[in-house]
Design a protein around this motif. Structure first.
Motif, PDB file in Angstrom:
ATOM      1  N   LEU A  65       0.443  -1.539  -0.184  1.00  0.00           N
ATOM      2  CA  LEU A  65      -0.144   0.176  -0.035  1.00  0.00           C
ATOM      3  C   LEU A  65       0.677   1.262   0.187  1.00  0.00           C
ATOM      4  O   LEU A  65       2.077   1.334   0.846  1.00  0.00           O
ATOM      5  CB  LEU A  65      -1.367   0.393   1.266  1.00  0.00           C
ATOM      6  CG  LEU A  65      -2.453  -0.595   1.246  1.00  0.00           C
ATOM      7  CD1 LEU A  65      -2.667  -0.595   2.153  1.00  0.00           C
ATOM      8  CD2 LEU A  65      -3.051  -0.287   0.158  1.00  0.00           C
ATOM      9  N   LYS A 115      -4.369   6.765  -1.081  1.00  0.00           N
ATOM     10  CA  LYS A 115      -4.207   5.513  -0.847  1.00  0.00           C
ATOM     11  C   LYS A 115      -4.044   3.739  -2.419  1.00  0.00           C
ATOM     12  O   LYS A 115      -5.413   3.849  -2.788  1.00  0.00           O
ATOM     13  CB  LYS A 115      -4.639   3.652   0.587  1.00  0.00           C
ATOM     14  CG  LYS A 115      -4.123   4.357   1.452  1.00  0.00           C
ATOM     15  CD  LYS A 115      -2.864   4.641   1.903  1.00  0.00           C
ATOM     16  CE  LYS A 115      -2.784   4.843   3.617  1.00  0.00           C
ATOM     17  NZ  LYS A 115      -1.514   4.877   3.815  1.00  0.00           N
ATOM     18  N   LEU A 157      -4.852  -7.698   4.547  1.00  0.00           N
ATOM     19  CA  LEU A 157      -5.128  -6.233   4.593  1.00  0.00           C
ATOM     20  C   LEU A 157      -6.507  -5.798   5.673  1.00  0.00           C
ATOM     21  O   LEU A 157      -7.567  -6.601   5.877  1.00  0.00           O
ATOM     22  CB  LEU A 157      -6.161  -5.366   3.471  1.00  0.00           C
ATOM     23  CG  LEU A 157      -5.274  -5.085   2.106  1.00  0.00           C
ATOM     24  CD1 LEU A 157      -5.710  -4.704   1.034  1.00  0.00           C
ATOM     25  CD2 LEU A 157      -3.744  -4.705   2.060  1.00  0.00           C
ATOM     26  N   GLU A 198      -7.787  -0.520   5.695  1.00  0.00           N
ATOM     27  CA  GLU A 198      -6.514  -0.861   5.290  1.00  0.00           C
ATOM     28  C   GLU A 198      -7.753  -0.791   3.605  1.00  0.00           C
ATOM     29  O   GLU A 198      -7.797   0.052   2.505  1.00  0.00           O
ATOM     30  CB  GLU A 198      -5.992  -1.230   4.851  1.00  0.00           C
ATOM     31  CG  GLU A 198      -4.666  -1.372   5.490  1.00  0.00           C
ATOM     32  CD  GLU A 198      -3.963  -2.549   5.583  1.00  0.00           C
ATOM     33  OE1 GLU A 198      -3.119  -2.220   6.219  1.00  0.00           O
ATOM     34  OE2 GLU A 198      -3.936  -3.310   5.532  1.00  0.00           O
ATOM     35  N   SER A 202      -9.967   2.183   2.230  1.00  0.00           N
ATOM     36  CA  SER A 202      -8.868   3.326   2.521  1.00  0.00           C
ATOM     37  C   SER A 202      -8.301   3.122   0.979  1.00  0.00           C
ATOM     38  O   SER A 202      -8.042   4.493   0.379  1.00  0.00           O
ATOM     39  CB  SER A 202      -7.470   3.700   3.219  1.00  0.00           C
ATOM     40  OG  SER A 202      -6.609   2.095   2.889  1.00  0.00           O
TER      41      SER A 202
END
Length: 369
Positions: free
Chosen positions: A43, A50, A96, A100, A103
Motif C-alpha cells: 500500500l 491509498k 488487509l 485499509e 482506504s
C-alpha cells in the motif's frame, strides 16, 4: 480521428551511449513452489488516496529484452492456472485490515511484464479479478493496468471499459463509474535511448498510435482512459548526472504535451533506476561504467518541473528486492532518509514546496538545482 504529434527533443549526448544486449539470470522464481502468492504487494500514498500495488505471479514477460530489467527472472517460466492467479488476489485482500480496504482508491495491477498479453494473463482471469476487487474494495475508483504498448488493442480496451461499467453500480459508496488507467512503460521520450540502448521496442509512432486510439475511444464513447507513464531517471551507463536529470524532466514535459495534444488525462511515475540483479545494466555496473542516480537527483528533476508541469507526479521508491549491493538510489545515509521522507510526503500531496521548507536540516542542501 487520425492525428500524430511525434515531436521529441534530443537533450542528451548520444555519442557516449552504447547499445546493451538484453541479459537476465534464468533462475527459478522463489514463487515457483507457491503460485498462490503474488510476487509482491504494498500500500502506498498518492494525492488520490491509498494505492494498492500488486505484482501477480504469472507466466513471465514474453518480451524480456529490456536492458535495465530482470523482472522475468522472478516470474514463472510456464503457465500459471486461473485458480492460482485468483488465489493471489484473494491472498492480498485477506492481508488487509478493514480500515485499509476502505482506504484503497486505486489498484495497480502488474504481472512484471504485460498484463494485457493474453499469453501471460488470460482474458477471463482479468475480468474475474475486476469483479473480486470491486466486491471488496468498495471505495476503489481506478484500476490501473501495467502493460506493454504492443498489447493494447481497441477491442480489448472497449471490453475492459464495458466490464468496469457493468460492475460499477454494485457498491453504494462509489460516486462514479470505475475508471481505467494504463501504465505502459514509456521510460523516455528519446527514441534512441528507449530502443537502441534500453531495448524497449517502442517506436514513437507505436506510442502515439495508442494515444490516438484511446483518444478516439473517448471521443466515441465518452469514457476516458487515462495514461500513467513510467519515466526512468538515469537508465543507461555513461549518462552524465546533468544529462540524466535534464532528459528525465524533458520526458515528463513531453508526456504532458502528448496529453494536451490528444486530449487525454496523463500522469507520470518517475522511477530512479536501481541496478537489477542479472540485468544488462548490472554487467555495466560491475565493469564500473554505471553509477546509480541519487535521491538528490530526483529532487533536482522536480526542481526543473516546478511551475512547468501540471500533471500528477509520483516518485517510485521501491527496489522490489532486486537491487544489488551499492546499486540503489538510496544509500541509507541520514541525508537520504530525510530526502526519502520528503519524497514520500510529495507523493501524498504533490506539493513542490515540501523541498523548500526547513531545507537547512539537510546539510549543504542543493535541492532544486
Amino acid at each position: 480521428m487520425n492525428k500524430i504529434y511525434i515531436h521529441t527533443k534530443c537533450v542528451i549526448d548520444r555519442s557516449c551511449l552504447e547499445p546493451v544486449m538484453p541479459r537476465r539470470k534464468d533462475i527459478i522464481s522463489n514463487n515457483s513452489k507457491r503460485p498462490q502468492r503474488p510476487i509482491f504487494y504494498w500500500l502506498q500514498d498518492t494525492p488520490l488516496g491509498k494505492e494498492l500495488f500488486i505484482a501477480l505471479y504469472t507466466k513471465r514477460c514474453r518480451w524480456a529484452k529490456c536492458s535495465f530489467c530482470s523482472l522475468p527472472s522472478v516470474s514463472s517460466p510456464g503457465d500459471v492456472s486461473e485458480m492460482d492467479i485468483l488465489a493471489q488476489v484473494h491472498y492480498v485482500l485477506s492481508q488487509l485490515s478493514a480500515v485499509e480496504k476502505n482506504s484503497v482508491k486505486r489498484v495497480f495491477l502488474s504481472n512484471n511484464g504485460s498484463i494485457l498479453d493474453t499469453c501471460t494473463m488470460p482474458v477471463d482471469v482479468l475480468d474475474k479479478i475486476f469483479t473480486v476487487l470491486n466486491g471488496v474494495l468498495v471505495r476503489m475508483e481506478i484500476i490501473e493496468l501495467e502493460t506493454r504498448f504492443d498489447s493494447i488493442t481497441e477491442d480489448r480496451i472497449l471490453s475492459l471499459l464495458d466490464k468496469l461499467h457493468r460492475i460499477s453500480g454494485t457498491t453504494k459508496h462509489r460516486p462514479s463509474p470505475l475508471q481505467l488507467q494504463i501504465s505502459a512503460g514509456y521510460e523516455t521520450q528519446d527514441p534512441f535511448l528507449r530502443n537502441r540502448v534500453l531495448n524497449k521496442g517502442y517506436p514513437e509512432e507505436m506510442v502515439q498510435g495508442v494515444y490516438n486510439m484511446l483518444a478516439d475511444i473517448y471521443h466515441r464513447t465518452g469514457y476516458p482512459v487515462s495514461i500513467d507513464e513510467n519515466v526512468l531517471l538515469k537508465p543507461a551507463a555513461f549518462m552524465s548526472r546533468s544529462d540524466a536529470i535534464a532528459e528525465c524532466a524533458e520526458t515528463v514535459r513531453h508526456i504532458q504535451r502528448l496529453g494536451d495534444y490528444f486530449g487525454l488525462p496523463v500522469s507520470v511515475r518517475i522511477n530512479p533506476v536501481f541496478v537489477a540483479d542479472g540485468s544488462g545494466l548490472h554487467e555495466q555496473f560491475l565493469a564500473g561504467d554505471y553509477i546509480p542516480p541519487t535521491l538528490d537527483d530526483v529532487v533536482s528533476v522536480l526542481g526543473l518541473l516546478e511551475g512547468n508541469v501540471t500533471i500528477p507526479i509520483h516518485i517510485g521508491l521501491n527496489e522490489e528486492e532486486l537491487d544489488v549491493p551499492d546499486g540503489s538510489f538510496n544509500s541509507g545515509s541520514e541525508r537520504d532518509r530525510i530526502l526519502r521522507n520528503r519524497l514520500q510526503k510529495f507523493n501524498r500531496s504533490g506539493d513542490f514546496g515540501i523541498f523548500r521548507r526547513n531545507v537547512k536540516v539537510i546539510e549543504d542542501a542543493d535541492v532544486f538545482l
